[in-house]
Each structure stands twice: as C-alpha cells, then as structure tokens.
Design an enzyme around this catalytic site. Sequence first.
Site, PDB file in Angstrom:
ATOM      1  N   CYS A 254       0.833  -1.199   0.000  1.00 40.19           N
ATOM      2  CA  CYS A 254       0.000   0.000   0.000  1.00 40.19           C
ATOM      3  C   CYS A 254       0.874   1.258   0.000  1.00 40.19           C
ATOM      4  O   CYS A 254       1.581   1.502  -0.966  1.00 40.19           O
ATOM      5  CB  CYS A 254      -0.961  -0.044   1.186  1.00 40.19           C
ATOM      6  SG  CYS A 254      -2.324   1.138   1.053  1.00 40.19           S
ATOM      7  N   LEU A 255       0.863   2.071   1.056  1.00 38.63           N
ATOM      8  CA  LEU A 255       1.759   3.228   1.096  1.00 38.63           C
ATOM      9  C   LEU A 255       3.202   2.769   0.953  1.00 38.63           C
ATOM     10  O   LEU A 255       4.015   3.439   0.303  1.00 38.63           O
ATOM     11  CB  LEU A 255       1.577   4.000   2.408  1.00 38.63           C
ATOM     12  CG  LEU A 255       2.497   5.207   2.599  1.00 38.63           C
ATOM     13  CD1 LEU A 255       2.248   6.273   1.540  1.00 38.63           C
ATOM     14  CD2 LEU A 255       2.328   5.792   4.005  1.00 38.63           C
ATOM     15  N   HIS A 353      -3.983  -5.050   0.061  1.00 36.62           N
ATOM     16  CA  HIS A 353      -3.773  -5.559   1.418  1.00 36.62           C
ATOM     17  C   HIS A 353      -3.936  -7.081   1.458  1.00 36.62           C
ATOM     18  O   HIS A 353      -5.054  -7.578   1.636  1.00 36.62           O
ATOM     19  CB  HIS A 353      -4.782  -4.918   2.369  1.00 36.62           C
ATOM     20  CG  HIS A 353      -4.491  -3.498   2.695  1.00 36.62           C
ATOM     21  ND1 HIS A 353      -4.563  -2.996   3.970  1.00 36.62           N
ATOM     22  CD2 HIS A 353      -4.119  -2.453   1.917  1.00 36.62           C
ATOM     23  CE1 HIS A 353      -4.255  -1.705   3.970  1.00 36.62           C
ATOM     24  NE2 HIS A 353      -3.985  -1.360   2.723  1.00 36.62           N
ATOM     25  N   GLU A 355      -3.294  -9.098   3.763  1.00 38.13           N
ATOM     26  CA  GLU A 355      -3.640  -9.635   5.081  1.00 38.13           C
ATOM     27  C   GLU A 355      -5.153  -9.807   5.250  1.00 38.13           C
ATOM     28  O   GLU A 355      -5.599 -10.467   6.193  1.00 38.13           O
ATOM     29  CB  GLU A 355      -3.082  -8.735   6.181  1.00 38.13           C
ATOM     30  CG  GLU A 355      -3.885  -7.502   6.513  1.00 38.13           C
ATOM     31  CD  GLU A 355      -3.897  -6.462   5.416  1.00 38.13           C
ATOM     32  OE1 GLU A 355      -4.798  -5.604   5.425  1.00 38.13           O
ATOM     33  OE2 GLU A 355      -3.007  -6.496   4.539  1.00 38.13           O
TER      34      GLU A 355
END
Length: 377
Positions: A254-255, A353, A355
Amino acid sequence: MAARAEPGYVLLEDGTRFDGQVCGAEGHAVGEVVFTTGMSGYQESVTDPSFAGQLITFTYPHIGNYGVSSGAMESERPWARAAIMREARNSEDAPSAERGWLDWLTDCGVQAISGIDTRTLVCHIREAGAMRGGVFPASIGQREAKALVDSEPPMAGADLARLVTPAQASEHGSGDGPRIAVLDTGIKASMVRELVARGARVTLHPCTSSAAELLATDPDAVFLSNGPGDPAALDYIVETVRSIVGKKPVWGICLGHQLLCRAVGLETFKLPFGHRGANHPVRDLQTGKVEITSQNHGFAAIGPDGGRTIETDEPVRWETDFGAAALSHVNLYDRTVEGLELLDVPGGTVQYHPEAGPGPHDSLYLFDRFLTRIAAA
C-alpha cells in the site's frame, strides 16, 4: 440506532449537501470524504490507520449489524474521523460482540451520520473525485460549516505518517525465524499477525527512523507498511528507503508500495477517488490468476511509459535507479499498477492488502512468497 439521533448533514467542499441524522459523538468532523465498498469489516476500516484524516462513506446500506469487538481492532484506536451511512445499526448480534457500533463510536469520540443517500454521494465522488467535506449537526449553519471544510488541508501534500507512527520500537514474535524490520507508517495489526504466524520476528520502528538505525539491527529484510497520506510528502522516508534498497530485501504494501516506487526513482499520483473496499480484482502476472483483493489507498504509481494505466497484462518494465523493475500485478478495474518486482536487487511491492483485514483471503500467499524470497536472498 442509538438513543442520540438529531438532524445533521454532510457538506462537501463544492457545496453539495446531504441531509441525515447525526448519531455518533457530539461535535463535527472535517476531512477528505471517501467511500469503501466492503459489505462487512466496518470496525476494521475505522481503526485502520490508512483512514487517518478521512470520513468514510460506507456503500453497503446497513452498517453496525453485528456490533464491535476487541478482536476486530486493527490498531489501538479509531483513525477515521467520521462514518457516513445509509442506515446505521446499533446491534450486538454476533457471539463475539462486546458493544453496539454506535455506542462504541460515541465512546471513541467519532462522529457518525445515518440516513444519508450514500448511493448519490458515492456517484458524486466518482464523478467529481474525493474531496474535503464534513459531518455537521444542524445547529452548525451551512456557511460556518463551509468555512470549516475550506480550512481543512487537502490530502495531497499531507504527511499523516508522523501522526500514526509509534513513538518507539516494539518487538513481536519469537523463535529463530527471519528478522523483519518494519518501517511503521501505520501498519495494521493483522499484517503483524500474518508475519508472526509464519515464524517471523517483527520489530516495528517509528517512520522517522534512519537507515543506519534500521540496518544496525541487522534484519533479514525490511518491510514498508500501509499508512495514510501522500507519499510525495514523505521525502524523509523515501531517502531512508533509498539507503536500504540493495543492502537488504525490501517489501512494501500500500503506502509502502508507493514509497518503494519513489525510492527507486518512480513517480506517484493521486487517484480520482481511490481504491477502498474488499472486492477489487487484481491479476497476478506471475501466476495469471485473478485475485479478489482488499484495498485502501488514494495514490498510485505511474507506469513505465509515463501513463497512469497499463493496457497489457504483460510484465512491462521500468528502468529504475536500482536496475530493472517489472510489473507484477495490475488492477482490472482501472488498469493501474498494483505491484512490481525489482529484478536486479531483492525487493517487491503490492498496492493492496493481502492480510485481508477485512476482506477475502485470495492474497495471503504473498506473505509466504515474501518469506521464501527472504530465505533465497
């Protein structure tokens, strides 16, 4: 709904207004108004540090059906500033529920509003782009509300990593597994759990840590986490990452994906309305499979031809400051970059993501792939 339900409204910076009933904490909230498409996982979303500075519009009509619980927390507190909903519920129907959704929001000081025409609001954002806005009780006049919205800094150029990063390092996991140093710009608890469950020893470092401080711990790899704000405002982190690439394997999510891209010399841009939700299709170019992914970001990497989209499902290449990089994942909604792999030094990224907190589990294998590549390196 909770006992408190009084007239209120959402006001966007372009003057568009949506009326409803405020039902969370007292007061008002301003920030960037975004939307997420998940049908569940509202508590995980609100406590995801990537939502810092934002007001979440939930596209699913009923929010709060099953209550809240400590096990669904992605951090120690909520980070979203407000919840915007079509029909809020205050139920505690799940066996694990410990509190009603609206009661919990009120306890946490988070503003909320129900009765909003979220379909029209989301369509407006999709057309006009994510923008600043606010949730206000009717006691605040629209002129005053507009001034409060206009005084809120825009998301572009915002350094929110310093807001969500820990004050000091912490260690998680035990044993003799690989040592992972995390540059914590707002990591979710479920990411740490997935790494620890695979035997990794994880140390979370403040995002202001220097490359020398990270390398002094002699980790087997460095992990760049998710987080809020504009990657272009985080040059101090980019320089840290740049000093680590080539010395240790680096993986970003992500970031963290955006920061690694910028560290190797690529550029990022702000998406019109971002990718947020648990139903985004992404093609893994290494396997050819399409995964349904969980996403929460408002920025993306520019392609190797300078364009903002990738028109092919081939592993196109960039020439970076650290050698070649190849596209590894592509978003099938808007053809934006969803991941890349560094070919001449150990490193790689995904924009989404894996997760799955909340979301589908299609991409959990990426944690295994990451640890396998650490062992190979």
